[in-house]
Design a protein around this motif. Structure first.
Motif, PDB file in Angstrom:
ATOM      1  N   TYR A  48       0.824  -1.212   0.000  1.00 35.98           N
ATOM      2  CA  TYR A  48       0.000   0.000   0.000  1.00 35.98           C
ATOM      3  C   TYR A  48       0.857   1.261   0.000  1.00 35.98           C
ATOM      4  O   TYR A  48       0.466   2.273  -0.584  1.00 35.98           O
ATOM      5  CB  TYR A  48      -0.994  -0.004   1.150  1.00 35.98           C
ATOM      6  CG  TYR A  48      -2.186  -0.877   0.861  1.00 35.98           C
ATOM      7  CD1 TYR A  48      -3.014  -0.616  -0.226  1.00 35.98           C
ATOM      8  CD2 TYR A  48      -2.487  -1.966   1.657  1.00 35.98           C
ATOM      9  CE1 TYR A  48      -4.103  -1.418  -0.513  1.00 35.98           C
ATOM     10  CE2 TYR A  48      -3.582  -2.773   1.383  1.00 35.98           C
ATOM     11  CZ  TYR A  48      -4.387  -2.495   0.300  1.00 35.98           C
ATOM     12  OH  TYR A  48      -5.464  -3.287   0.017  1.00 35.98           O
ATOM     13  N   ASP A  93       3.608   1.586  -1.629  1.00 38.86           N
ATOM     14  CA  ASP A  93       3.925   1.745  -3.051  1.00 38.86           C
ATOM     15  C   ASP A  93       2.741   2.338  -3.811  1.00 38.86           C
ATOM     16  O   ASP A  93       2.917   3.198  -4.673  1.00 38.86           O
ATOM     17  CB  ASP A  93       4.301   0.400  -3.668  1.00 38.86           C
ATOM     18  CG  ASP A  93       5.642  -0.117  -3.199  1.00 38.86           C
ATOM     19  OD1 ASP A  93       6.447   0.677  -2.650  1.00 38.86           O
ATOM     20  OD2 ASP A  93       5.895  -1.330  -3.369  1.00 38.86           O
ATOM     21  N   LEU A  94       1.535   1.887  -3.490  1.00 45.69           N
ATOM     22  CA  LEU A  94       0.351   2.379  -4.178  1.00 45.69           C
ATOM     23  C   LEU A  94       0.090   3.847  -3.832  1.00 45.69           C
ATOM     24  O   LEU A  94      -0.341   4.618  -4.697  1.00 45.69           O
ATOM     25  CB  LEU A  94      -0.866   1.506  -3.846  1.00 45.69           C
ATOM     26  CG  LEU A  94      -2.145   1.792  -4.636  1.00 45.69           C
ATOM     27  CD1 LEU A  94      -1.912   1.754  -6.144  1.00 45.69           C
ATOM     28  CD2 LEU A  94      -3.236   0.799  -4.231  1.00 45.69           C
ATOM     29  N   ARG A 103       2.331   6.042  -3.346  1.00 48.45           N
ATOM     30  CA  ARG A 103       3.269   6.796  -4.197  1.00 48.45           C
ATOM     31  C   ARG A 103       2.822   6.828  -5.654  1.00 48.45           C
ATOM     32  O   ARG A 103       3.060   7.807  -6.352  1.00 48.45           O
ATOM     33  CB  ARG A 103       4.664   6.193  -4.103  1.00 48.45           C
ATOM     34  CG  ARG A 103       5.355   6.478  -2.791  1.00 48.45           C
ATOM     35  CD  ARG A 103       6.818   6.050  -2.788  1.00 48.45           C
ATOM     36  NE  ARG A 103       7.021   4.611  -2.846  1.00 48.45           N
ATOM     37  CZ  ARG A 103       7.069   3.818  -1.784  1.00 48.45           C
ATOM     38  NH1 ARG A 103       6.915   4.309  -0.591  1.00 48.45           N
ATOM     39  NH2 ARG A 103       7.262   2.538  -1.925  1.00 48.45           N
ATOM     40  N   ALA A 104       2.159   5.761  -6.123  1.00 42.82           N
ATOM     41  CA  ALA A 104       1.840   5.637  -7.546  1.00 42.82           C
ATOM     42  C   ALA A 104       0.469   6.183  -7.923  1.00 42.82           C
ATOM     43  O   ALA A 104       0.256   6.556  -9.075  1.00 42.82           O
ATOM     44  CB  ALA A 104       1.934   4.162  -7.958  1.00 42.82           C
ATOM     45  N   ALA A 105      -0.445   6.240  -6.990  1.00 48.23           N
ATOM     46  CA  ALA A 105      -1.831   6.592  -7.306  1.00 48.23           C
ATOM     47  C   ALA A 105      -2.107   8.059  -6.998  1.00 48.23           C
ATOM     48  O   ALA A 105      -1.293   8.762  -6.395  1.00 48.23           O
ATOM     49  CB  ALA A 105      -2.773   5.693  -6.504  1.00 48.23           C
ATOM     50  N   ASP A 106      -3.293   8.485  -7.424  1.00 44.55           N
ATOM     51  CA  ASP A 106      -3.759   9.815  -7.053  1.00 44.55           C
ATOM     52  C   ASP A 106      -5.271   9.754  -6.814  1.00 44.55           C
ATOM     53  O   ASP A 106      -5.897   8.730  -7.038  1.00 44.55           O
ATOM     54  CB  ASP A 106      -3.407  10.862  -8.122  1.00 44.55           C
ATOM     55  CG  ASP A 106      -3.954  10.513  -9.491  1.00 44.55           C
ATOM     56  OD1 ASP A 106      -4.785   9.595  -9.609  1.00 44.55           O
ATOM     57  OD2 ASP A 106      -3.563  11.185 -10.459  1.00 44.55           O
ATOM     58  N   ARG A 117      -8.030   6.656  -5.415  1.00 41.27           N
ATOM     59  CA  ARG A 117      -7.205   5.443  -5.277  1.00 41.27           C
ATOM     60  C   ARG A 117      -6.067   5.673  -4.282  1.00 41.27           C
ATOM     61  O   ARG A 117      -5.717   4.790  -3.514  1.00 41.27           O
ATOM     62  CB  ARG A 117      -6.675   5.002  -6.629  1.00 41.27           C
ATOM     63  CG  ARG A 117      -7.774   4.442  -7.491  1.00 41.27           C
ATOM     64  CD  ARG A 117      -7.274   3.902  -8.812  1.00 41.27           C
ATOM     65  NE  ARG A 117      -8.420   3.573  -9.636  1.00 41.27           N
ATOM     66  CZ  ARG A 117      -9.000   4.411 -10.492  1.00 41.27           C
ATOM     67  NH1 ARG A 117      -8.526   5.615 -10.655  1.00 41.27           N
ATOM     68  NH2 ARG A 117     -10.050   4.036 -11.193  1.00 41.27           N
ATOM     69  N   ARG A 118      -5.528   6.871  -4.299  1.00 39.77           N
ATOM     70  CA  ARG A 118      -4.477   7.195  -3.326  1.00 39.77           C
ATOM     71  C   ARG A 118      -5.062   7.236  -1.914  1.00 39.77           C
ATOM     72  O   ARG A 118      -4.441   6.762  -0.961  1.00 39.77           O
ATOM     73  CB  ARG A 118      -3.825   8.520  -3.667  1.00 39.77           C
ATOM     74  CG  ARG A 118      -2.660   8.829  -2.771  1.00 39.77           C
ATOM     75  CD  ARG A 118      -1.957  10.082  -3.182  1.00 39.77           C
ATOM     76  NE  ARG A 118      -0.660  10.112  -2.537  1.00 39.77           N
ATOM     77  CZ  ARG A 118       0.268  10.971  -2.807  1.00 39.77           C
ATOM     78  NH1 ARG A 118       0.066  11.884  -3.730  1.00 39.77           N
ATOM     79  NH2 ARG A 118       1.409  10.936  -2.181  1.00 39.77           N
TER      80      ARG A 118
END
Length: 136
Positions: free
Chosen positions: A89, A91-92, A94-97, A100-101
């Protein structure tokens, strides 16, 4: 999202093992965590579909990081499961916005709290690998 879904599949499986070994005193904690991971897994599967993907199915079995012969080992496994989920999570986050973030951040927080309860203490930055101190 698929990585988070895979982590949730593994956590659900792992909590099946935890529940079978944890003993009466902490069985309710294990059941609550199991239910939370099942709900998050289902939510992630829907999110993957909403993104146009096909949710990865769970594996028939998952390798455990160590043998779980008793309640003490079951509690260590539960903490390990939560730490692994928290890392995914993180990692997610950092990757999502957007939504979803927010989902990833809430999931990270929940996993960190459960890990601290199982472990009996917390870490400074849940979901991030500890870095060795610089020498010199």
């Amino acid at each position: 999202m698929q990585a988070a879904l895979r982590a949730e599949h593994a956590a659900v499986y792992g909590y099946g093992v935890v529940g079978g070994r944890i003993g009466d005193r902490r069985r309710a904690d294990a059941r609550t965590a199991y239910d939370a991971h099942r709900a998050r897994r289902d939510e992630l599967a829907r999110a993957v579909r909403d993104l146009g993907g096909e949710p990865e199915p769970s594996a028939a079995a998952y390798a455990l990081p160590f043998p779980v012969p008793d309640a003490a080992a079951a509690a260590r496994l539960a903490a390990e499961l939560e730490e692994r989920v928290a890392a995914v999570y993180a990692d997610l986050v950092r990757a999502a916005d957007g939504p979803r973030r927010a989902l990833a951040a809430e999931s990270l927080r929940e996993a960190a709290v459960r890990a601290a309860r199982w472990r009996g203490g917390s870490v400074a930055f849940p979901g991030l690998a500890e870095r060795p101190a610089a020498s010199g």
